[in-house]
Design a protein around this motif. Sequence first.
Motif, mmCIF file in Angstrom:
data_model
loop_
_atom_site.group_PDB
_atom_site.id
_atom_site.type_symbol
_atom_site.label_atom_id
_atom_site.label_comp_id
_atom_site.label_asym_id
_atom_site.label_seq_id
_atom_site.Cartn_x
_atom_site.Cartn_y
_atom_site.Cartn_z
ATOM 1 N N ASN A 22 0.874 -1.169 0.000
ATOM 2 C CA ASN A 22 0.000 0.000 0.000
ATOM 3 C C ASN A 22 0.916 1.225 0.000
ATOM 4 O OD1 ASN A 22 0.764 0.612 2.715
ATOM 5 N ND2 ASN A 22 -0.791 -0.786 3.483
ATOM 6 N N PRO A 23 0.370 2.412 0.023
ATOM 7 C CA PRO A 23 1.247 3.596 -0.009
ATOM 8 C C PRO A 23 2.212 3.707 1.182
ATOM 9 C CG PRO A 23 -0.970 4.210 -0.643
ATOM 10 C CD PRO A 23 -1.035 2.786 -0.157
ATOM 11 N N TRP B 216 7.787 2.337 3.381
ATOM 12 C CA TRP B 216 8.431 3.099 2.316
ATOM 13 C C TRP B 216 7.786 4.451 2.088
ATOM 14 C CZ3 TRP B 216 7.464 -1.095 -1.926
ATOM 15 C CH2 TRP B 216 6.141 -1.105 -2.306
ATOM 16 N N GLY B 217 6.854 4.833 2.914
ATOM 17 C CA GLY B 217 6.250 6.149 2.772
ATOM 18 C C GLY B 217 5.267 6.437 3.891
ATOM 19 N N GLU B 218 4.768 7.650 3.884
ATOM 20 C CA GLU B 218 3.736 8.037 4.841
ATOM 21 C C GLU B 218 2.579 8.571 4.038
ATOM 22 O OE1 GLU B 218 4.797 10.281 8.293
ATOM 23 O OE2 GLU B 218 6.887 9.602 8.136
#
Length: 123
Positions: free
Chosen positions: A92-93, A118-120
């Motif tokens: 997912n994001p 890998w992200g927020e």
Amino acid sequence: MYSYQYYYPYLQPQMNRQPPPPQYPSVDTAIFGHSVSSLQKLALESSTLLKMFADPSFSHSLMTAAQAGNKMKVDSLIKSIGISTPVTVEYNPDGILLTMHAQAQGSQCCTLTMFLKWGEFRG
């Protein structure tokens, strides 16, 4: 008005009885030993995955395919690493979830799950 008090003198001792302890078979470490060996193999293969993920070119390709929703490309990239254990991939994001299952003596014995952020996502 009359009030009646009931006494149950024979119930009290029965309420304090402990159930008998469960009977277990004798300890046999063979199955556990097979699970440990299988998990050690998973750990080595997960290390191979992580080494590839540390490569900026590979991780960029992986994240780009995931962001585009191209599951076939993501699965293809994971398979291209060349490990023998199948990997279930969800993403997912926020990150990627990798699950690896091992078998010992013909049945699933252990699972290794990794989540890499890998992200927020702020959606």
